[in-house]
Design a protein around this motif. Structure first.
Motif, PDB file in Angstrom:
ATOM      1  N   ASP A 112       0.805  -1.218   0.000  1.00  0.00           N
ATOM      2  CA  ASP A 112       0.000   0.000   0.000  1.00  0.00           C
ATOM      3  C   ASP A 112       0.842   1.274   0.000  1.00  0.00           C
ATOM      4  N   LEU A 113       2.104   1.171   0.381  1.00  0.00           N
ATOM      5  CA  LEU A 113       2.909   2.389   0.470  1.00  0.00           C
ATOM      6  C   LEU A 113       4.081   2.468  -0.510  1.00  0.00           C
ATOM      7  N   VAL A 114       4.277   1.460  -1.321  1.00  0.00           N
ATOM      8  CA  VAL A 114       5.419   1.449  -2.242  1.00  0.00           C
ATOM      9  C   VAL A 114       5.369   2.620  -3.229  1.00  0.00           C
ATOM     10  N   GLU A 115       4.214   2.915  -3.768  1.00  0.00           N
ATOM     11  CA  GLU A 115       4.106   4.018  -4.733  1.00  0.00           C
ATOM     12  C   GLU A 115       4.463   5.357  -4.077  1.00  0.00           C
ATOM     13  N   LEU A 116       3.971   5.565  -2.864  1.00  0.00           N
ATOM     14  CA  LEU A 116       4.305   6.797  -2.145  1.00  0.00           C
ATOM     15  C   LEU A 116       5.792   6.855  -1.812  1.00  0.00           C
ATOM     16  N   ARG A 117       6.359   5.751  -1.361  1.00  0.00           N
ATOM     17  CA  ARG A 117       7.800   5.715  -1.091  1.00  0.00           C
ATOM     18  C   ARG A 117       8.590   6.142  -2.322  1.00  0.00           C
ATOM     19  N   ASP A 118       8.209   5.595  -3.460  1.00  0.00           N
ATOM     20  CA  ASP A 118       8.931   5.911  -4.694  1.00  0.00           C
ATOM     21  C   ASP A 118       8.819   7.401  -5.007  1.00  0.00           C
ATOM     22  N   ALA A 119       7.629   7.966  -4.898  1.00  0.00           N
ATOM     23  CA  ALA A 119       7.421   9.384  -5.214  1.00  0.00           C
ATOM     24  C   ALA A 119       8.143  10.296  -4.230  1.00  0.00           C
ATOM     25  N   ALA A 120       8.133   9.925  -2.945  1.00  0.00           N
ATOM     26  CA  ALA A 120       8.691  10.794  -1.914  1.00  0.00           C
ATOM     27  C   ALA A 120      10.197  10.629  -1.741  1.00  0.00           C
ATOM     28  N   LEU A 121      10.702   9.429  -1.959  1.00  0.00           N
ATOM     29  CA  LEU A 121      12.100   9.156  -1.627  1.00  0.00           C
ATOM     30  C   LEU A 121      13.012   8.950  -2.825  1.00  0.00           C
ATOM     31  N   SER A 122      12.454   8.637  -3.967  1.00  0.00           N
ATOM     32  CA  SER A 122      13.292   8.324  -5.126  1.00  0.00           C
ATOM     33  C   SER A 122      12.934   9.141  -6.358  1.00  0.00           C
ATOM     34  N   ALA A 123      12.253  10.240  -6.169  1.00  0.00           N
ATOM     35  CA  ALA A 123      11.844  11.056  -7.317  1.00  0.00           C
ATOM     36  C   ALA A 123      13.047  11.440  -8.172  1.00  0.00           C
ATOM     37  N   VAL A 167      -0.750  10.039   2.344  1.00  0.00           N
ATOM     38  CA  VAL A 167       0.163  11.123   1.984  1.00  0.00           C
ATOM     39  C   VAL A 167       1.493  11.040   2.723  1.00  0.00           C
ATOM     40  N   ALA A 168       1.623  10.119   3.674  1.00  0.00           N
ATOM     41  CA  ALA A 168       2.883   9.954   4.399  1.00  0.00           C
ATOM     42  C   ALA A 168       3.020   8.505   4.822  1.00  0.00           C
ATOM     43  N   CYS A 169       4.269   8.062   4.935  1.00  0.00           N
ATOM     44  CA  CYS A 169       4.503   6.684   5.346  1.00  0.00           C
ATOM     45  C   CYS A 169       5.809   6.583   6.126  1.00  0.00           C
ATOM     46  N   VAL A 170       5.878   5.561   6.941  1.00  0.00           N
ATOM     47  CA  VAL A 170       7.092   5.213   7.667  1.00  0.00           C
ATOM     48  C   VAL A 170       7.009   3.722   7.980  1.00  0.00           C
ATOM     49  N   GLY A 213       8.516   8.996   4.359  1.00  0.00           N
ATOM     50  CA  GLY A 213       8.337   9.928   3.251  1.00  0.00           C
ATOM     51  C   GLY A 213       6.978  10.589   3.287  1.00  0.00           C
ATOM     52  N   VAL A 214       6.924  11.756   2.711  1.00  0.00           N
ATOM     53  CA  VAL A 214       5.681  12.518   2.602  1.00  0.00           C
ATOM     54  C   VAL A 214       5.508  12.884   1.127  1.00  0.00           C
ATOM     55  N   ALA A 215       4.303  12.738   0.623  1.00  0.00           N
ATOM     56  CA  ALA A 215       4.023  13.111  -0.769  1.00  0.00           C
ATOM     57  C   ALA A 215       4.494  14.541  -1.000  1.00  0.00           C
ATOM     58  N   GLN A 252       4.535  18.019   1.731  1.00  0.00           N
ATOM     59  CA  GLN A 252       5.726  18.308   2.530  1.00  0.00           C
ATOM     60  C   GLN A 252       5.645  19.710   3.105  1.00  0.00           C
ATOM     61  N   GLY A 253       6.143  19.858   4.324  1.00  0.00           N
ATOM     62  CA  GLY A 253       6.154  21.147   4.989  1.00  0.00           C
ATOM     63  C   GLY A 253       4.823  21.555   5.594  1.00  0.00           C
ATOM     64  N   ARG A 254       3.880  20.629   5.659  1.00  0.00           N
ATOM     65  CA  ARG A 254       2.541  20.955   6.168  1.00  0.00           C
ATOM     66  C   ARG A 254       2.216  20.227   7.482  1.00  0.00           C
ATOM     67  N   GLY A 255       3.210  19.614   8.098  1.00  0.00           N
ATOM     68  CA  GLY A 255       3.024  18.978   9.397  1.00  0.00           C
ATOM     69  C   GLY A 255       2.615  17.523   9.365  1.00  0.00           C
ATOM     70  N   VAL A 256       2.457  16.963   8.175  1.00  0.00           N
ATOM     71  CA  VAL A 256       2.008  15.577   8.072  1.00  0.00           C
ATOM     72  C   VAL A 256       3.095  14.621   8.556  1.00  0.00           C
ATOM     73  N   GLY A 257       4.337  14.841   8.168  1.00  0.00           N
ATOM     74  CA  GLY A 257       5.432  13.988   8.618  1.00  0.00           C
ATOM     75  C   GLY A 257       5.588  14.027  10.127  1.00  0.00           C
ATOM     76  N   ALA A 258       5.471  15.210  10.709  1.00  0.00           N
ATOM     77  CA  ALA A 258       5.558  15.345  12.162  1.00  0.00           C
ATOM     78  C   ALA A 258       4.429  14.567  12.837  1.00  0.00           C
ATOM     79  N   ALA A 259       3.223  14.644  12.289  1.00  0.00           N
ATOM     80  CA  ALA A 259       2.088  13.926  12.862  1.00  0.00           C
ATOM     81  C   ALA A 259       2.303  12.418  12.801  1.00  0.00           C
ATOM     82  N   VAL A 260       2.838  11.930  11.694  1.00  0.00           N
ATOM     83  CA  VAL A 260       3.094  10.496  11.552  1.00  0.00           C
ATOM     84  C   VAL A 260       4.159  10.053  12.550  1.00  0.00           C
ATOM     85  N   LEU A 261       5.211  10.844  12.711  1.00  0.00           N
ATOM     86  CA  LEU A 261       6.273  10.478  13.653  1.00  0.00           C
ATOM     87  C   LEU A 261       5.743  10.504  15.092  1.00  0.00           C
ATOM     88  N   ARG A 262       4.897  11.480  15.425  1.00  0.00           N
ATOM     89  CA  ARG A 262       4.293  11.520  16.773  1.00  0.00           C
ATOM     90  C   ARG A 262       3.405  10.294  17.011  1.00  0.00           C
TER      91      ARG A 262
END
Length: 150
Positions: A5-16, A45-48, A70-72, A76-86
């Motif tokens: 479920d997260l491979v596509e997002l990983r690719d977009a966020a981490l390997s663009a 929109v975010a994964c870990v 990664g965050v789509a 990015q920069g909208r607090g989604v990554g921080a929310a996922v890490l919390r």
């Protein structure tokens, strides 16, 4: 959540811009591996991901490593990554984790510092990706603080 479920997002966020770089790792399916997502309006929109790889000198029974966070790009920069890490910190506090660690690119170190993670000296290069990384970590007290449970 399932790895698929997260491979596509990983690719977009981490390997663009770098097709062919790995986005699925052998430890993604190891015992104890977990995959977590952040959603906005039902859209991922975010994964870990986590696994049970201990950091040298840590207690393997209570250590977790996170990776492939990664965050789509549009989020990015909208607090989604921080929310996922919390949220991940909350899950790990519930599991009585004593250490969360990862390796991070230089471009992400500011974010992780703001989230309370310590950044170790020295860097190394991952041969498969060519990325220079540094070890980052958060102890049990830091996990509780990040999860809002102190």
């Amino acid at each position: 959540m399932a790895l698929a479920d997260l491979v596509e997002l990983r690719d977009a966020a981490l390997s663009a811009g770098h097709p062919g770089r790995p986005v699925v790792w052998p430890y993604d399916t190891a015992p104890g591996a977990g995959h977590h997502g952040g959603y906005v309006d039902g859209r991922l929109v975010a994964c870990v991901s986590t696994d049970r790889t201990p950091l040298e000198g840590s207690d393997p029974a209570s250590t977790y490593r996170f990776h492939s966070m990664g965050v789509a790009p549009a989020w990015q920069g909208r607090g989604v990554g921080a929310a996922v890490l919390r949220a991940l910190a909350g899950v790990l506090v519930d599991q009585q984790a004593t250490l969360l660690w990862a390796t991070a690119r230089a471009s992400a170190l500011g974010f992780y510092r703001r989230m309370g993670l310590a950044v170790a000296d020295g860097e190394f290069v991952v041969p498969e990706t060519g990325f220079a990384l540094r070890v980052i970590s958060l102890d049990a007290a830091g996990l509780a603080t990040l999860a809002g449970r102190c």
